[in-house]
Design an enzyme around this catalytic site. Structure first.
Site, PDB file in Angstrom:
ATOM      1  N   LEU A  29       0.891  -1.259  -0.106  1.00 54.54           N
ATOM      2  CA  LEU A  29       0.006   0.064  -0.222  1.00 54.54           C
ATOM      3  C   LEU A  29       0.759   1.326   0.068  1.00 54.54           C
ATOM      4  O   LEU A  29       0.642   2.190  -0.855  1.00 54.54           O
ATOM      5  CB  LEU A  29      -0.907  -0.043   1.166  1.00 54.54           C
ATOM      6  CG  LEU A  29      -2.208  -1.088   1.369  1.00 54.54           C
ATOM      7  CD1 LEU A  29      -2.765  -1.211   2.636  1.00 54.54           C
ATOM      8  CD2 LEU A  29      -3.085  -0.907   0.218  1.00 54.54           C
ATOM      9  N   GLU A 147      -8.085  -8.957   6.156  1.00 56.25           N
ATOM     10  CA  GLU A 147      -8.756  -8.349   5.917  1.00 56.25           C
ATOM     11  C   GLU A 147      -8.707  -6.836   5.602  1.00 56.25           C
ATOM     12  O   GLU A 147      -8.013  -6.235   6.522  1.00 56.25           O
ATOM     13  CB  GLU A 147     -10.342  -8.579   6.832  1.00 56.25           C
ATOM     14  CG  GLU A 147     -11.327  -7.617   6.621  1.00 56.25           C
ATOM     15  CD  GLU A 147     -12.242  -7.640   7.699  1.00 56.25           C
ATOM     16  OE1 GLU A 147     -13.483  -7.464   7.381  1.00 56.25           O
ATOM     17  OE2 GLU A 147     -11.963  -6.750   8.846  1.00 56.25           O
ATOM     18  N   ALA A 159     -18.512   5.609  10.622  1.00 57.22           N
ATOM     19  CA  ALA A 159     -18.157   4.154  11.184  1.00 57.22           C
ATOM     20  C   ALA A 159     -17.949   4.240  12.626  1.00 57.22           C
ATOM     21  O   ALA A 159     -18.173   3.422  13.295  1.00 57.22           O
ATOM     22  CB  ALA A 159     -17.174   3.610  10.185  1.00 57.22           C
TER      23      ALA A 159
END
Length: 212
Positions: A29, A147, A159
């Site tokens: 990433l 995940e 969230a």
């Protein structure tokens, strides 16, 4: 049935492989983000946060699922022991990161849930990926579940608030609060759409100026 100290230590030792898997994905990433900054002068990723479930949390999840309290069972059946949350500025960046991660040869896509195109009933939006990552150890190679939750900053703020309220009311949120959360989720969605539009307009102006 409680996890004894010796078994707890064995679990902690086994969890090391999940740390290595997180290291692998975090590196990927960060490379993608730096490359985009270099080529496009834009960072698609604003923030990366990773975590590994604690042995006691794994134990509780195995119990809820009616599974055996063993390391082998956990590694086979639980896909969120290692988790990474990626926050992006814009919705388009989310899909760009998904495509780039899933196109890498050593990443195996196991499952994808798009809660942006199809939000949860409470208004939750995000993309969830389950991938398998190869971890090369001294004496073996192991493929490990990781995940990824990828969302915008605004989605992440919503969230986090919903999560706090969810546990404060012990999963029984009053109807009035549920309605307000759903309204806030719609506001977040509208904000993301507006920010995406503005960003595209700015990019178009830059493109025209360069051509001129």
């Amino acid at each position: 049935m409680e996890i004894e100290k010796t078994q707890l230590q064995a679990w902690r030792n086994e969890m090391l492989v999940y740390k290595f898997a997180l290291d692998e994905v975090n590196t990927k990433l960060n490379i993608l983000n730096e490359e985009f900054q270099f080529i496009h002068n834009h960072n698609p990723i604003e923030h990366i946060k990773s975590r590994i479930k604690k042995p006691e949390s794994i134990k509780k999840k195995l119990e809820r699922k009616g599974l055996n309290l063993s390391i082998e069972e956990a590694k086979r059946e639980l896909r969120d022991i290692a988790g990474i949350r990626v926050t992006c500025s814009f919705v388009n960046d989310i899909y760009r990161i998904v495509d780039l991660i899933c196109s890498q040869d050593d990443i195996e896509l196991v499952d994808i849930k798009d809660y942006i195109k199809k939000p949860k009933p409470n208004g939750y939006r995000s993309i969830h990926l389950i991938v398998k990552v190869p971890v090369f150890l001294a004496e073996r190679k192991e493929k490990v579940f990781v995940e990824l939750q990828i969302r915008t900053i605004a989605m992440d703020t919503w969230a986090s608030l919903e999560h706090k309220i969810f546990y404060k009311y012990e999963r029984d949120i009053p109807v009035e609060l549920k309605d307000q959360l759903k309204e806030a989720a719609n506001t977040v969605h509208a904000l993301d759409a507006k920010m995406q539009y503005i960003n595209e307009e700015v990019n178009e102006i830059k493109r025209i100026n360069v051509e001129v």
